[in-house]
Design a protein around this motif. Structure first.
Motif, PDB file in Angstrom:
ATOM      1  N   ASP A   1       0.609  57.594  -3.625  1.00 22.39           N
ATOM      2  CA  ASP A   1       1.963  57.204  -3.184  1.00 22.39           C
ATOM      3  C   ASP A   1       2.192  55.714  -3.395  1.00 22.39           C
ATOM      4  O   ASP A   1       3.315  55.274  -3.668  1.00 22.39           O
ATOM      5  CB  ASP A   1       2.139  57.481  -1.685  1.00 22.39           C
ATOM      6  CG  ASP A   1       2.142  58.967  -1.380  1.00 22.39           C
ATOM      7  OD1 ASP A   1       2.310  59.756  -2.326  1.00 22.39           O
ATOM      8  OD2 ASP A   1       1.967  59.318  -0.201  1.00 22.39           O
ATOM      9  N   VAL A   2       1.114  54.944  -3.191  1.00 19.17           N
ATOM     10  CA  VAL A   2       1.203  53.486  -3.241  1.00 19.17           C
ATOM     11  C   VAL A   2      -0.075  52.970  -3.897  1.00 19.17           C
ATOM     12  O   VAL A   2      -1.129  53.582  -3.758  1.00 19.17           O
ATOM     13  CB  VAL A   2       1.283  52.923  -1.789  1.00 19.17           C
ATOM     14  CG1 VAL A   2       1.124  51.427  -1.755  1.00 19.17           C
ATOM     15  CG2 VAL A   2       2.583  53.329  -1.113  1.00 19.17           C
ATOM     16  N   GLN A   3       0.026  51.853  -4.614  1.00 19.46           N
ATOM     17  CA  GLN A   3      -1.180  51.151  -5.079  1.00 19.46           C
ATOM     18  C   GLN A   3      -1.126  49.729  -4.512  1.00 19.46           C
ATOM     19  O   GLN A   3      -0.076  49.079  -4.546  1.00 19.46           O
ATOM     20  CB  GLN A   3      -1.218  51.059  -6.592  1.00 19.46           C
ATOM     21  CG  GLN A   3      -1.402  52.380  -7.310  1.00 19.46           C
ATOM     22  CD  GLN A   3      -1.549  52.196  -8.806  1.00 19.46           C
ATOM     23  OE1 GLN A   3      -2.534  52.590  -9.393  1.00 19.46           O
ATOM     24  NE2 GLN A   3      -0.564  51.597  -9.437  1.00 19.46           N
ATOM     25  N   THR A   4      -2.265  49.255  -4.030  1.00 16.31           N
ATOM     26  CA  THR A   4      -2.268  47.898  -3.471  1.00 16.31           C
ATOM     27  C   THR A   4      -2.623  46.858  -4.533  1.00 16.31           C
ATOM     28  O   THR A   4      -2.355  45.673  -4.359  1.00 16.31           O
ATOM     29  CB  THR A   4      -3.276  47.806  -2.305  1.00 16.31           C
ATOM     30  OG1 THR A   4      -4.538  48.306  -2.762  1.00 16.31           O
ATOM     31  CG2 THR A   4      -2.807  48.615  -1.107  1.00 16.31           C
ATOM     32  N   SER A   5      -3.241  47.295  -5.624  1.00 18.48           N
ATOM     33  CA  SER A   5      -3.592  46.383  -6.729  1.00 18.48           C
ATOM     34  C   SER A   5      -3.338  47.068  -8.062  1.00 18.48           C
ATOM     35  O   SER A   5      -4.255  47.170  -8.884  1.00 18.48           O
ATOM     36  CB  SER A   5      -5.071  46.023  -6.675  1.00 18.48           C
ATOM     37  OG  SER A   5      -5.317  44.989  -5.834  1.00 18.48           O
ATOM     38  N   GLY A   6      -2.112  47.546  -8.245  1.00 18.72           N
ATOM     39  CA  GLY A   6      -1.786  48.234  -9.491  1.00 18.72           C
ATOM     40  C   GLY A   6      -2.039  47.318 -10.684  1.00 18.72           C
ATOM     41  O   GLY A   6      -1.727  46.131 -10.637  1.00 18.72           O
TER      42      GLY A   6
ATOM     43  N   ARG B   1      -2.222  41.914 -16.316  1.00 18.57           N
ATOM     44  CA  ARG B   1      -1.126  41.702 -15.357  1.00 18.57           C
ATOM     45  C   ARG B   1      -1.247  42.682 -14.200  1.00 18.57           C
ATOM     46  O   ARG B   1      -1.923  43.698 -14.296  1.00 18.57           O
ATOM     47  CB  ARG B   1       0.225  41.925 -16.045  1.00 18.57           C
ATOM     48  CG  ARG B   1       0.474  40.924 -17.154  1.00 18.57           C
ATOM     49  CD  ARG B   1       1.916  41.068 -17.642  1.00 18.57           C
ATOM     50  NE  ARG B   1       2.088  40.327 -18.881  1.00 18.57           N
ATOM     51  CZ  ARG B   1       2.352  40.869 -20.060  1.00 18.57           C
ATOM     52  NH1 ARG B   1       2.497  42.160 -20.190  1.00 18.57           N
ATOM     53  NH2 ARG B   1       2.481  40.121 -21.134  1.00 18.57           N
ATOM     54  N   SER B   2      -0.532  42.375 -13.109  1.00 17.08           N
ATOM     55  CA  SER B   2      -0.487  43.324 -11.998  1.00 17.08           C
ATOM     56  C   SER B   2       0.731  44.236 -12.200  1.00 17.08           C
ATOM     57  O   SER B   2       1.616  43.930 -13.012  1.00 17.08           O
ATOM     58  CB  SER B   2      -0.403  42.572 -10.670  1.00 17.08           C
ATOM     59  OG  SER B   2       0.766  41.798 -10.673  1.00 17.08           O
ATOM     60  N   PHE B   3       0.744  45.336 -11.468  1.00 16.26           N
ATOM     61  CA  PHE B   3       1.855  46.283 -11.604  1.00 16.26           C
ATOM     62  C   PHE B   3       2.360  46.647 -10.215  1.00 16.26           C
ATOM     63  O   PHE B   3       1.630  47.219  -9.407  1.00 16.26           O
ATOM     64  CB  PHE B   3       1.383  47.536 -12.354  1.00 16.26           C
ATOM     65  CG  PHE B   3       2.500  48.486 -12.681  1.00 16.26           C
ATOM     66  CD1 PHE B   3       3.329  48.251 -13.775  1.00 16.26           C
ATOM     67  CD2 PHE B   3       2.727  49.611 -11.901  1.00 16.26           C
ATOM     68  CE1 PHE B   3       4.373  49.119 -14.073  1.00 16.26           C
ATOM     69  CE2 PHE B   3       3.770  50.484 -12.197  1.00 16.26           C
ATOM     70  CZ  PHE B   3       4.587  50.232 -13.293  1.00 16.26           C
ATOM     71  N   SER B   4       3.600  46.283  -9.941  1.00 15.57           N
ATOM     72  CA  SER B   4       4.209  46.549  -8.636  1.00 15.57           C
ATOM     73  C   SER B   4       4.224  48.061  -8.370  1.00 15.57           C
ATOM     74  O   SER B   4       4.691  48.832  -9.192  1.00 15.57           O
ATOM     75  CB  SER B   4       5.638  45.972  -8.667  1.00 15.57           C
ATOM     76  OG  SER B   4       6.379  46.519  -7.603  1.00 15.57           O
ATOM     77  N   SER B   5       3.697  48.476  -7.213  1.00 16.98           N
ATOM     78  CA  SER B   5       3.472  49.917  -6.987  1.00 16.98           C
ATOM     79  C   SER B   5       3.874  50.331  -5.578  1.00 16.98           C
ATOM     80  O   SER B   5       3.057  50.793  -4.783  1.00 16.98           O
ATOM     81  CB  SER B   5       1.995  50.248  -7.216  1.00 16.98           C
ATOM     82  OG  SER B   5       1.525  49.745  -8.435  1.00 16.98           O
TER      83      SER B   5
END
Ligand code: BTN
Length: 242
Positions: free
Chosen positions: A40-45, A51-55
């Protein structure tokens, strides 16, 4: 709209929260069974190029681990094509005209709808397994990236069910694709682009994509073959920049 399928065919592990589904699924690499992990959610996508990925909640954060028999690593772009096309077909099923920004972003207009991160495990010259990570915006809050990102719900003007989109996506991932179909969804074909290669950049016209995923462009009358690992592209359509 029921999409019965995949749950029966491929094991799907569902998580409420995880750092990154691509990282989490690595623990299954020592097995040999295909599996999908969705959170449902990623804390460190994780995105491409470190790069990071907003999740945030409301998106689909999916990783699919697939093991192969004899699959030449030189054909591994097929894995990317399949994922990108599956996302475009899913978007189309909900009335959204999504296009591929070569090689692996899926856009609606100029806004990003989905990012794909593929991590391969090789065995000699063969692909042993691939982890296909897909982050698809369905009804997640994009207020901090509104200028550059969009979601399926925003595009259709109503809140779509994440579960329904997920089922469709899993279905489309199993359908397979061809280079012709990938081409048909490519936003850059025939377009003028700015090619950025390290510090250098130049204008070019995109002619074609090869089955191995490299892009054929013409710049100042010279034909060039570009690899995604080395360059990034900026579409010049509707821009004043020369
Ligand atoms: C990109 O646009 O740079 C690629 C983004 C890929 C995001 C997906 S979400 C599921 C999977 N887990 C991750 O940490 N990343 C991929």
């Amino acid at each position: 709209m029921p999409f019965p399928l995949t749950e029966k065919r491929m094991k799907i592990e569902r998580l409420q929260e995880v750092d990154s589904t691509n990282l989490y699924i690595r623990k299954y690499l020592s097995g040999g069974e295909n599996i999908a992990v969705v959170s449902d959610v990623q804390t460190s996508g994780r995105g491409t190029k470190g790069r990071s990925f907003s999740s945030r909640k409301g998106g689909i954060y999916l990783s699919v681990l697939t093991f192969y028999g004899q699959f030449p690593a030189s054909d591994s772009f097929l894995v990317m094509m399949n994922a990108a096309v599956a996302v475009c077909r899913t978007a189309r099923a909900f009335g959204v005209d999504a296009r591929i920004k070569w090689p692996n972003d899926v856009l609606v207009g100029e806004k990003k709808l989905c990012g794909i991160l593929i991590e391969n495990s090789l065995s000699g010259s063969n692909l042993r397994a691939s982890i296909v990570g897909i982050g698809l915006n369905v009804c997640n809050d994009l207020s901090d990236v509104r200028d550059i990102a969009t979601s399926l719900s925003e595009e259709v003007g109503r809140t779509l069910s994440v579960e329904e989109v997920f089922s469709r996506l899993m279905c489309e991932l199993e359908m397979g694709t061809s280079v012709e179909e990938y081409r048909s969804y490519l936003a850059v074909l025939g377009k003028r682009v700015r090619v950025c290669e390290g510090e250098k950049s130049y204008l070019a016209q995109v002619e074609d994509v090869l089955p191995d995923g490299r892009l054929c462009v013409v710049s100042e009358g010279k034909k060039m073959i570009l690899s995604a690992a080395e360059i990034t592209l900026r579409l010049m359509e509707n821009k004043n920049e020369a």
